[in-house]
Enzyme design. Sequence first.
Site, mmCIF file in Angstrom:
data_model
loop_
_atom_site.group_PDB
_atom_site.id
_atom_site.type_symbol
_atom_site.label_atom_id
_atom_site.label_comp_id
_atom_site.label_asym_id
_atom_site.label_seq_id
_atom_site.Cartn_x
_atom_site.Cartn_y
_atom_site.Cartn_z
ATOM 1 N N GLY A 71 -0.685 4.770 0.230
ATOM 2 C CA GLY A 71 -0.397 6.207 0.283
ATOM 3 C C GLY A 71 0.141 6.661 1.630
ATOM 4 N N CYS A 129 8.398 4.798 -1.996
ATOM 5 C CA CYS A 129 6.967 4.481 -2.102
ATOM 6 C C CYS A 129 6.453 4.921 -3.474
ATOM 7 C CB CYS A 129 6.187 5.185 -0.995
ATOM 8 S SG CYS A 129 4.404 4.986 -1.208
ATOM 9 N N LYS A 164 15.885 2.502 2.126
ATOM 10 C CA LYS A 164 15.088 1.499 1.388
ATOM 11 C C LYS A 164 14.905 1.962 -0.053
ATOM 12 C CE LYS A 164 10.909 -1.314 1.712
ATOM 13 N NZ LYS A 164 9.767 -1.664 2.557
ATOM 14 N N THR A 265 4.787 -9.285 2.463
ATOM 15 C CA THR A 265 3.420 -9.679 2.131
ATOM 16 C C THR A 265 2.991 -10.994 2.803
ATOM 17 O OG1 THR A 265 3.724 -8.522 0.060
ATOM 18 C CG2 THR A 265 1.884 -10.043 0.134
HETATM 19 C C1 SIN Z 1 2.115 2.815 0.682
HETATM 20 O O1 SIN Z 1 1.888 3.294 1.799
HETATM 21 O O2 SIN Z 1 1.527 3.232 -0.336
HETATM 22 C C2 SIN Z 1 3.108 1.717 0.541
HETATM 23 C C3 SIN Z 1 4.406 2.045 1.147
HETATM 24 C C4 SIN Z 1 5.563 1.860 0.233
HETATM 25 O O3 SIN Z 1 5.454 1.255 -0.819
HETATM 26 O O4 SIN Z 1 6.652 2.341 0.552
#
Ligand code: SIN
Length: 313
Positions: A71, A129, A164, A265
């Site tokens: 998040g 995101c 992105k 990852t």
């Molecule tokens: C996240 O903070 O939930 C992941 C970030 C993303 O997927 O861009």
Amino acid sequence: MIESFKIGDVEFKNRILVASGTFGYGDEVPDLVDISKLGGVVTKSLSMKPRDGNPNPRITETASGMLNSIGLANIGVQKYISDKLPVLKKYDTKIVANIAASSVDEYCKVLELLDAQQRVHGFEINVSCPNVKEGGLSFGTDVKLVSLITKELRQRTRKPLIIKLTPNVTHISEFARACEAEGADAVSLINTVIGMAVNIHKRTPKIATTTGGLSGPAIKPIALAKVYETVNAVKIPVIGIGGIVSWEDAVEFFIVGASMVQIGTANFINPATGITVAEGVKKYCENNGFDDVGRLVRTLQTNKTISIVDSWL
Ligand code: SIN
């Protein structure tokens, strides 16, 4: 052997970056990893105000992948500039600030603050995101909004502007074309794939927000297909992201057409993965007669008449 690559006016020493959200702000790992050997570090997403992110649990492991719903937790752009950026001055690598926001105005304000910082070399704009209700996918799946954000940000910086993109759309190339048309220097893809995991004993989702973003080796074939689709649709560089854990994985992305790659990852298992990938790519090129990693890019042999993805373009 030429390993470097230029986006806009910025020269990256090699084509390997570490992905946003997998390397902190770049200041936490230098004892473990010589970040000066990386082409660049993409920061955790930065927003105007600090964010706590989503409730726990917000990470779970799945077969060949990781599901996260962080998040966009972060310290906020002001604290990044005052506390984190000064530490990075001593490292000889490029810093790409990743920006996330809940409005077009917030993207602009955060970018303006960072643009004034000499140590920030470029921007990656997170419009992808899957774990927030405002911003994130609600922007990244709307091609008009992606265009508008790119246009507004382009007017505010001369530094490299990378958008992105999310794979959670039918045709990612449509979004890449919109970014190119509004002056983006590059696109990076893919962000995570929406996914879910269930605790069968409690009959509950394994992460608090029910769904999250899947990353890691499980998504590499998806990422390769999206990169292939995109490189055939735009002229700007495409930065490949998704499940790269080895130099062989990176070579696949270069062959398909990525100009650079990001390691994500895999950093949670070994934060030095980017360095071993850079060394392995260099050796592969030497052994296969490429005097520049760039010569490997887009060397894929396909039969376009029977390729399904080519029929979409
Ligand atoms: C996240 O903070 O939930 C992941 C970030 C993303 O997927 O861009």
